[in-house]
Design an enzyme around this catalytic site. Sequence first.
Site, PDB file in Angstrom:
ATOM      1  N   HIS A 128       0.819  -1.219   0.000  1.00  0.00           N
ATOM      2  CA  HIS A 128       0.000   0.000   0.000  1.00  0.00           C
ATOM      3  C   HIS A 128       0.849   1.263   0.000  1.00  0.00           C
ATOM      4  CE1 HIS A 128      -3.658  -2.259   0.445  1.00  0.00           C
ATOM      5  NE2 HIS A 128      -3.238  -2.829   1.547  1.00  0.00           N
ATOM      6  N   GLU A 138      -7.139 -12.219   5.943  1.00  0.00           N
ATOM      7  CA  GLU A 138      -7.944 -11.031   5.647  1.00  0.00           C
ATOM      8  C   GLU A 138      -9.295 -11.363   5.025  1.00  0.00           C
ATOM      9  OE1 GLU A 138      -5.109  -7.742   4.100  1.00  0.00           O
ATOM     10  OE2 GLU A 138      -4.116  -9.639   3.580  1.00  0.00           O
ATOM     11  N   ASP A 150      -9.533  -5.211   6.521  1.00  0.00           N
ATOM     12  CA  ASP A 150      -9.870  -5.943   5.294  1.00  0.00           C
ATOM     13  C   ASP A 150     -10.815  -7.109   5.598  1.00  0.00           C
ATOM     14  OD1 ASP A 150      -8.469  -4.291   3.672  1.00  0.00           O
ATOM     15  OD2 ASP A 150      -6.802  -5.651   3.293  1.00  0.00           O
TER      16      ASP A 150
END
Length: 280
Positions: free
Chosen positions: A60, A165, A191
């Site tokens: 990210h 996740e 998530d």
Amino acid sequence: MNDYPGIEMNLAQLTRNSVKEKLSAKGTVLSMTVTFGRGSEIARVAKAAGFDSLYVDLEHSTIDLRDAGQICLAAQELGLTPFIRVADWRGADIGRALDAGAMGIIAPHVETAEDAREIVRQARYFPLGERSASPQLPLLGYRQFPVDDVFRAVNDATMVTVMLESERALDNLEAIADVDGVDMVFVGTYDLSMDMGIPGDVCHPRVRSALRHVVETCRRAGKFVGIGGMAGQPDELSIWIAAGAQFISCGTDLGFLIKGSTLAAQRIGEISSKVEQRHE
């Protein structure tokens, strides 16, 4: 006769993983996520702030591997254990992250035991895996040691963390946690909540049930538990630390910068407003 005097001591010092030691001693590890900093200074900031660890997030962020490696090497020299969250564990990211200087990898979106076994295969040297040997490792200060000793020491030091996740991963949790070579199961609560259809509600009963399942399952399997996405919920987080979660992702460097600068601007703005009101 040992042709490499002091090899045991040198390798032990060079590959010491203080996070792994703290987790094994039942301690709580506080980690900062790096998404914004590009230089070695961010490692010094993390150390000064009191973190045990940092992980550079290549999933990210736009940080490149060279900068991630420099941050990892700076952290290691400060006694701060560095990890890299790879963008895609299915390619060559794992080996390159470890060769760059990370003392462990965090693999996102792991959903099956087959996924976990493939990650271990890439992250560990023979006989535990098939990680390709690099002739010079920055982790070892570019020193040369017998290959068998290097493989043993680096395998012992390297942490392999798989991220859970999704509900599919929860369904396969027992098999994932049983995979040899996996050190930690790290729950990305945000998530996970999105996959459950309750985005952002990390305190929802379904998320709580999932975390309880992870903690209990990993305890039986002898694996550490990490939690991310819950730093803004201290009361909730305290429940899971008490239950046995040990690796806590405390937030990102960018998030800390935004929060701190916003607070400073608000405080100075309030002072300015009061002064202006007195002069009206």
